[in-house]
Design a protein around this motif. Structure first.
Motif, PDB file in Angstrom:
ATOM      1  N   ASP A   1      -4.064  -1.125   8.163  1.00 48.43           N
ATOM      2  CA  ASP A   1      -2.987  -0.963   8.678  1.00 48.43           C
ATOM      3  C   ASP A   1      -2.727   0.638   9.475  1.00 48.43           C
ATOM      4  O   ASP A   1      -3.364   1.089   9.209  1.00 48.43           O
ATOM      5  CB  ASP A   1      -2.033  -0.889   7.088  1.00 48.43           C
ATOM      6  CG  ASP A   1      -0.284  -1.407   7.770  1.00 48.43           C
ATOM      7  OD1 ASP A   1      -0.162  -2.107   7.579  1.00 48.43           O
ATOM      8  OD2 ASP A   1       0.645   0.206   8.024  1.00 48.43           O
ATOM      9  N   LEU A   2      -1.761  -0.435  10.049  1.00 55.37           N
ATOM     10  CA  LEU A   2      -1.401   0.879  11.089  1.00 55.37           C
ATOM     11  C   LEU A   2      -1.155   2.154  10.528  1.00 55.37           C
ATOM     12  O   LEU A   2      -1.543   3.899  10.302  1.00 55.37           O
ATOM     13  CB  LEU A   2      -0.042   0.821  12.152  1.00 55.37           C
ATOM     14  CG  LEU A   2       0.380   2.098  12.831  1.00 55.37           C
ATOM     15  CD1 LEU A   2      -0.313   2.020  13.949  1.00 55.37           C
ATOM     16  CD2 LEU A   2       2.365   2.096  13.126  1.00 55.37           C
ATOM     17  N   HIS A   3      -0.972   2.354   8.849  1.00 59.93           N
ATOM     18  CA  HIS A   3       0.259   3.589   8.475  1.00 59.93           C
ATOM     19  C   HIS A   3      -0.767   4.112   7.259  1.00 59.93           C
ATOM     20  O   HIS A   3      -1.575   2.666   7.078  1.00 59.93           O
ATOM     21  CB  HIS A   3       1.810   2.215   8.155  1.00 59.93           C
ATOM     22  CG  HIS A   3       2.432   2.684   8.286  1.00 59.93           C
ATOM     23  ND1 HIS A   3       2.811   1.441   8.944  1.00 59.93           N
ATOM     24  CD2 HIS A   3       3.730   2.859   9.853  1.00 59.93           C
ATOM     25  CE1 HIS A   3       3.689   1.363   9.260  1.00 59.93           C
ATOM     26  NE2 HIS A   3       4.222   1.973  10.125  1.00 59.93           N
ATOM     27  N   GLY A  58       1.298  -5.150   6.661  1.00 56.34           N
ATOM     28  CA  GLY A  58       2.128  -4.868   7.798  1.00 56.34           C
ATOM     29  C   GLY A  58       1.568  -5.562   8.801  1.00 56.34           C
ATOM     30  O   GLY A  58       0.794  -6.857   8.349  1.00 56.34           O
ATOM     31  N   ASP A 117       0.169  -4.175  12.198  1.00 61.69           N
ATOM     32  CA  ASP A 117       1.013  -3.627  13.063  1.00 61.69           C
ATOM     33  C   ASP A 117       0.356  -2.391  13.716  1.00 61.69           C
ATOM     34  O   ASP A 117       0.300  -1.758  15.121  1.00 61.69           O
ATOM     35  CB  ASP A 117       1.337  -2.661  12.093  1.00 61.69           C
ATOM     36  CG  ASP A 117       0.961  -2.426  10.368  1.00 61.69           C
ATOM     37  OD1 ASP A 117      -0.288  -1.978  10.318  1.00 61.69           O
ATOM     38  OD2 ASP A 117       2.077  -2.445  10.017  1.00 61.69           O
ATOM     39  N   HIS A 121       0.865  -1.549  -0.158  1.00 58.57           N
ATOM     40  CA  HIS A 121      -0.039   0.036   0.242  1.00 58.57           C
ATOM     41  C   HIS A 121       0.529   0.806  -0.355  1.00 58.57           C
ATOM     42  O   HIS A 121       0.258   2.185  -0.230  1.00 58.57           O
ATOM     43  CB  HIS A 121      -1.226   0.109   0.598  1.00 58.57           C
ATOM     44  CG  HIS A 121      -0.595   0.095   2.276  1.00 58.57           C
ATOM     45  ND1 HIS A 121      -1.744   1.020   3.476  1.00 58.57           N
ATOM     46  CD2 HIS A 121       0.675  -0.306   3.394  1.00 58.57           C
ATOM     47  CE1 HIS A 121      -0.547   0.438   5.166  1.00 58.57           C
ATOM     48  NE2 HIS A 121       0.344   0.379   4.499  1.00 58.57           N
TER      49      HIS A 121
HETATM   50 ZN   LIG Z   1       1.997  -0.802   8.137  1.00 58.17          ZN
END
Ligand SMILES: [Zn+2]
Length: 342
Positions: free
Chosen positions: A161-163, A290, A248, A123
């Motif tokens: 995802d965390l990001h 992640g 994550d 991503h």
């Molecule tokens: Zn991530």
């Protein structure tokens, strides 16, 4: 059999160095868990290599060429966090191709949903740039393939995802045909994903960013899914749901500050299952992004698979608003009430 699983030991052959967190051990742990613990029947999906022109659905020809030229070279450094090994190009084609193969299986009605357990992740990959451990943007390629090959009109991409998935956002920010919905720790890598980033031109309102301060729990995410993602999705009426499934946000992940438990990933999957039954015949394809705490990854993937296979317990807890939640989400709500009935 209604659930498919993409897995292939060849995904372990992409290696960014012995001390890199995005390691082959991640999938080794997940594959071992599947062998040991997934007892319900599922369809095993063998990935194919994506063709260069399929990678070209999202990436520029010169970028595809650049990654191709890393083949057989021991190490090529592409950005401070991202490099290739001799097999990386081949493995990256197999990652994107695993998505395309699975889209075909879902669209042909052979399965209803699936989880593609692939690497490298995708991503953060931009049209002409590798970044954040990502080479080709697997989910974006899958979405564009659905639009072009299957003539779908509306694809929902949910990115937990965390990001923030900068590459995915940039791929579709001018298009109303793909709605990108992301929850992410903010400010944090890669720096994009403010709630003022709403899409451009005819894509305005179809990029939905929910930036979050650290410490968010299962309940916080469920609250956002029920009160923001669900109503937007019901109004958008997508034909297909793709999930950028990163782990994550797990409470012990070394790269993040969120407090999601493995059961939380199951609960989010259940929300998406309910939503997809209502609006797109249950068509969901989750794609691994992640997740760097090996036990968290293993347990989280198990929870997602269990719910995709309709084997998981339902969480019926109702989640109340709180002044703190209201306060943090209010700039978001103010922006997005212009586009959606929230
Ligand atoms: Zn991530």
């Amino acid at each position: 059999m209604k659930t498919g699983i993409v897995k292939d030991k060849q995904y372990l052959q992409h290696n960014m160095g012995d001390y890199h967190v995005e390691s082959p051990q991640r999938l080794e742990a997940v594959y071992q868990m599947i062998e040991d613990e997934i007892k319900f029947p599922y369809l095993f999906i063998k990935p194919r290599a994506a063709k260069e022109e399929e990678i070209g659905l999202i990436h520029t020809p010169s970028y595809v060429q650049k990654i191709k030229e890393t083949s057989s070279r021991e190490r090529v450094v592409l950005d401070p966090d991202t490099s290739t090994s001799a097999q990386s190009y081949r493995v990256a084609l197999l990652a994107a191709g695993g998505i395309l193969e699975t889209v075909d299986k879902i669209m042909e009605g052979k399965i209803q949903n699936a989880f593609a357990l692939i690497r490298p992740p995708g991503h953060h990959a931009e049209a002409s740039r590798a970044m954040g451990f990502c080479l080709f943007n697997n989910v974006a390629i899958g979405a564009q393939y659905l639009l072009e090959r299957y003539n779908q009109k509306r694809i929902l991409i949910v990115d937990w995802d965390l990001h923030h998935g900068n590459g995915t956002q940039h791929s579709f920010e001018q298009s109303p045909n793909v709605l990108y919905f992301s929850t992410h720790q903010h400010p944090h890598y890669p720096g994009t994903g403010d709630s003022s980033e709403i899409g451009q031109n005819s894509g305005e309102g179809f990029t939905v960013n929910v930036p979050l301060s650290p410490g968010k729990t299962d309940e916080d995410y469920l609250y956002i899914y029920r009160n923001i993602l669900s109503p937007i999705s019901e109004q958008y009426q997508p034909d297909f749901i793709l999930v950028s499934a990163g782990f994550d946000t797990f409470e012990q992940d070394p790269l993040g500050g969120m407090k999601v438990t493995s059961r939380g990933f199951g609960a989010l999957t259940q929300e998406l299952m309910d939503l997809s039954q209502k609006i797109c015949g249950g068509k969901i394809l989750a794609v691994l992004e992640g997740g760097y705490h090996l036990r968290g990854l293993r347990e989280g993937v198990k929870e997602v698979l269990t719910h995709l296979g309709a084997q998981g317990p339902r969480t019926e807890t109702s989640i109340q608003s709180s002044p703190q939640r209201e306060k943090e989400l209010s700039p978001f709500m103010e922006t997005y009430r212009k586009y959606w009935n929230l």
